[in-house]
Design an enzyme around this catalytic site. Structure first.
Site, PDB file in Angstrom:
ATOM      1  N   CYS A 144       1.398   6.040  -5.372  1.00 52.76           N
ATOM      2  CA  CYS A 144       0.785   5.369  -4.890  1.00 52.76           C
ATOM      3  C   CYS A 144       0.435   3.611  -5.604  1.00 52.76           C
ATOM      4  CB  CYS A 144      -0.463   5.529  -6.404  1.00 52.76           C
ATOM      5  SG  CYS A 144      -0.555   5.597  -7.789  1.00 52.76           S
ATOM      6  N   TYR A 145       1.081   3.717  -6.416  1.00 55.81           N
ATOM      7  CA  TYR A 145       2.170   2.238  -6.882  1.00 55.81           C
ATOM      8  C   TYR A 145       2.286   1.542  -5.559  1.00 55.81           C
ATOM      9  CZ  TYR A 145      -0.211   1.591 -11.668  1.00 55.81           C
ATOM     10  OH  TYR A 145      -1.071   0.976 -11.994  1.00 55.81           O
TER      11      TYR A 145
END
Lengths: 340, 340, 340, 340
Positions: A144-145
């Site tokens: 996600c990051y």
């Protein structure tokens, strides 16, 4: 076409199911998990009343067999073995970390143990990546990051506008930490509080960011990454900054971002003067980006908001699956956030 | 000794009153404000039942006269004129921005209009500043972000361990934006959302950070500052990073921080491995700091948590007033957070 | 078919637009408002990037003319005059209060001023109401609290299982209070806090609840209603309790609820032992209900969760419009919540 | 005088420590716990930097011996055995449920197992209770919900103004559910959501409310109690309603509340028209109450806000200990909330 979800009782699994319920082509097949096998899905995903009475099965090659697509939302280290049993014609989508990194040394440093090898990387916005994903039968869903940071800085590095030393500070909602009960993730602990964790280059998403940005820049890029836990369930707000190359103008920077995202269906460059808020992407497969040139400090500063469970995990996964299956890339993916 | 509070109906005023109610030496005198003059304090600060029936007066030289201390929690641009009427023997404490910057050009660039001059800067932890504050009759309370950032990086620059190019990303609770009703600060907008604002070197606290760090470093320091609005009422979590000087070791970095804060009553360097959370400083005049050396990226990374209304404003103000009045610096200031 | 939205910059307007973007038959026509006329929608609804560049027009008979459906999300007192100019063939949907109450005396007591008369009431789940709504050209959208309370107690009163004296305490998210900036709705005020308001029979939704429940019961029903502002953007959790009739058994109560909701597309009676949470209905047109018999106190206790903006306003409105236009009732309405 | 805290790593233990650090007479002695014995307190209560290096011991008669006061914040069923070993001269304060109920049958029904008997009940505001508590050597601290509900309705029943059939719906922050990690208490689950639990007369605090109100009324009182989990860490907002006796006037009701609370140091009856918010009592040993007569429904409606950990547990406990030790009742107890 039928899709199985392994890890159906967790947050990534729940989001995959929510999106698949609105997908016009993919039907939901087997729902599997480990400890929650044998219980109805309604015990774990009460926001999906249509599936409340569906029973969760054990995650085995047998229960996952016979599907066109299998989504694996498993702890890392498990997906390679499962995939090996699923056959080459099946689209296997690893929502975990096992097949993201191409460099075995980076894997060894950050995860330890044997490297399972890399699969086609499920970030269609990377240059040339849509072609890689078309027809792919194995997909590594990005972290996600890294999804957020790569999209935020992609135009700057593609156009050669920033030096290869990035500083990222990203606030994330708590769903990114998963559903396993831990004391520091209790509501009593996180409400009203912001806290840092994994500081100093130790977060496992760091080499993945460097891999992506280095590929775009054509040169190694270092990333200093600090994740922050914010008091919200969903959302990532990443502030990404790097030294500007000499002579960079605000106009050139803006144009590079306009050009890079003009044709992207899920990435919006905000009008000048407006900055991203995670609420605008809540539940949507969208990214909201803004960029500016800090003249005093001589830095490019890009900020991006995504929903960590949608564009950051399940939505991004389905976007890549759409490409792999030859479907329209945007099929079944929400582009409106739920706000306020 | 009696203290008047101008701006008693706002958030800074409320926090000053909360702390003064627990202060053994300072008594609460006049409460004044602008538009809320004539109403009882209970309409504005219902958490202070002891003062509920006290009437708010207009902010005038007359209502503020005759106090030993006058706290000014006013919009910027107003405090110089008020202070001029209060007499030299009165301790005038400006919680606003008017007298923080020593450089008129910086004032002009970030605030505009005539520079009111600078007052003794109310951050006792700055080297040599306790001596400046002892006996002072004018005090400029630091901004909440500069308080956090200066404390976080002070040991690094005092010991010459970091290059003078700082990147700060700081999440703040909404009380930092004040009590005036604005649509983007509504609960519906901020709950569940993180958003950036004032990006790219335009936030007014930027030159104040540069002033403080430059003073400590003995050389100009540039700051790239990105503030983030987080879904919480109070608290600042600032991630502050700068390139490490060549050859810096983790051990030397840790020791510099241990030495710098060993005697500080309100700043705690956390045990190694634990990172700050704003909840631990909620309502307290404390700062929680952690630092590490990111070897891969070659950067010092310091993270700090404070309560923006306590150590970041009202508590910091009273700490300086204690020094100015010759009282023990810690008098009446809470050192326990309210958690969870 | 084209739909205009008057009040497009507010929360109800934004939710109507979000849902209409996913509706297969209704196209979005004019977007109008009062003070925000002339600005792009993106300034007000940044979560709807598809409509970001659409300009908001003034709310006038001319801008609203020529649509098949006109949604009015206006302050009360305005919709009758607008509707009079729109022609009988247009489906006019009043999301405000003007046409909900049938009793002019109740209108006079709670709202004051002249009663505009009543329109077909847009709660399809009320007995016989689907027939009323089919082909209707004027629709009064229920209030958010009355939607919740009516659904929660409908089976009990339809089956004659409860005495006609109801006590309701309902927690609501802040979006129910609208987007106009007010100090008590600031994030700093509402986060971390629950507060009561409009206590003691004065909330304007009280007579609407009594009207609905009295209609179902066939006898007047009194409601003691206490609304509570909860620290969340969306959602209503209503606890609704009334004395059980003599001899009522838990089995009979459960069966009445099972029967009443078995065929309802948007209302789910939860499995025994599980209680509603607003998060499960976030962004969905659904209601989650549970009921029990408190034997010690001799009371029926029903709890319901809805999203005040979806089932409680915009989704409920579209559900009724679907019926009015002869479309499938469920068309375009989400039945999955966004959780966690 | 020295006080030991058994259960020092939990939320009640942490709040006891926070308050004791500000208490002028009671010194903190042994800190004990079960599974966290052997670890420093700073691992569990990072908001108390003064005690960070204190080691937690095992909860045994030996570690608790030799103190003037012993606070037991233990799971129910354990305190009687511990107390038996502590000697009669020691003030033993049970923050758990073991000694609250006087009726063994009620204990059996709601808790099961043998009834440990009752101790002096630690709610000084109950008529005659201050005398009971003076010199007491065993104290049963009330439950958080019963504290709120009893205070809210005490004046009504003391003056005979309400019929003995109460309906209570109370929203609580998550800290009331403790610190043991459970999936439904994760931040991801509770943020943005309100949910009911323990509905229908099964919550263990129900008989305690009935015991208190029945004692005040002089006749049995039944309570229908619905607890609601709200998205906040601390605070209880209880709405308490009962039928008014015939002929009750608003004036008589108001006067009864004014009289009842006029001399109470910790309970504030709000000015007419203002309703309680939990934020105003955050971290304080205070209660904010408002009451009205709902003429249409014929009911008394009282609303109260407290902090469940302070007045609802640890602060209430210390208030009773002050009485037991012959100290001023208000000693060391905060009366200002931390807000916003």
């Amino acid at each position: 076409m039928r899709a199985a979800i392994a890890g159906a009782s967790g947050y990534a699994g729940g989001e995959l199911l929510r999106l698949l319920l609105g997908h016009p082509t993919l039907r939901i097949g087997a729902l599997t998990a480990a400890s929650s096998a044998g219980t109805p899905l309604g015990d774990h995903q009460p926001h999906l009343p249509q599936l409340a009475s569906r029973l969760i099965e054990e995650t085995t090659p047998e229960t996952l067999a016979g599907h066109d697509v299998v989504f694996l939302a498993l702890p890392h280290g498990h997906s390679a073995a499962v995939a090996a049993r699923l056959g080459d014609e099946c689209v296997v989508v690893d929502c975990g970390a096992d097949h993201r990194l191409t460099d075995p040394a980076a894997w060894q440093e950050f995860y330890g143990g044997a490297h399972a090898g890399s699969w086609p990387y499920g970030l269609p916005e990377l240059p040339g990546q849509r072609e890689v994903l078309k027809g792919a039968r194995r997909i590594a869903v990005p972290g996600c990051y890294p999804t957020a940071v790569t999209l935020a800085l992609l135009p700057a590095y593609a156009a050669g506008l920033a030096e290869p030393e990035v500083v990222v500070v990203a606030a994330s909602g708590t769903s990114g930490a998963g559903k396993a009960p831990k004391a520091h993730l209790l509501g009593s602990e996180v409400m009203g509080s912001a806290s840092a964790y994994g500081v100093g280059g130790v977060h496992r998403h760091t080499p993945e960011m460097e891999q992506n940005l280095g590929r775009v820049a054509g040169t190694p890029v270092s990333v200093s990454f600090t994740p922050v836990l914010a008091p919200m369930s969903r959302g990532i707000l990443a502030t990404c900054t790097a030294p500007a190359v000499p002579g960079l103008t605000a106009k050139a920077l803006r144009e590079a971002y306009e050009d890079a995202f003009a044709a992207e269906p899920f990435v919006t460059l905000l009008p000048e003067g407006r900055w991203p808020a995670t609420a605008t992407t809540y539940g949507a497969n969208t990214a909201a980006v803004q960029v500016t040139l800090d003249r005093r400090a001589g830095r490019v500063v890009a900020v991006i908001a995504i929903d960590n469970l949608t564009k950051g995990t399940a939505g991004g996964a389905i976007q890549s699956v759409n490409l792999a299956l030859g479907l329209p890339e945007e099929l079944g993916l929400p582009t409106t956030g739920v706000a306020p």
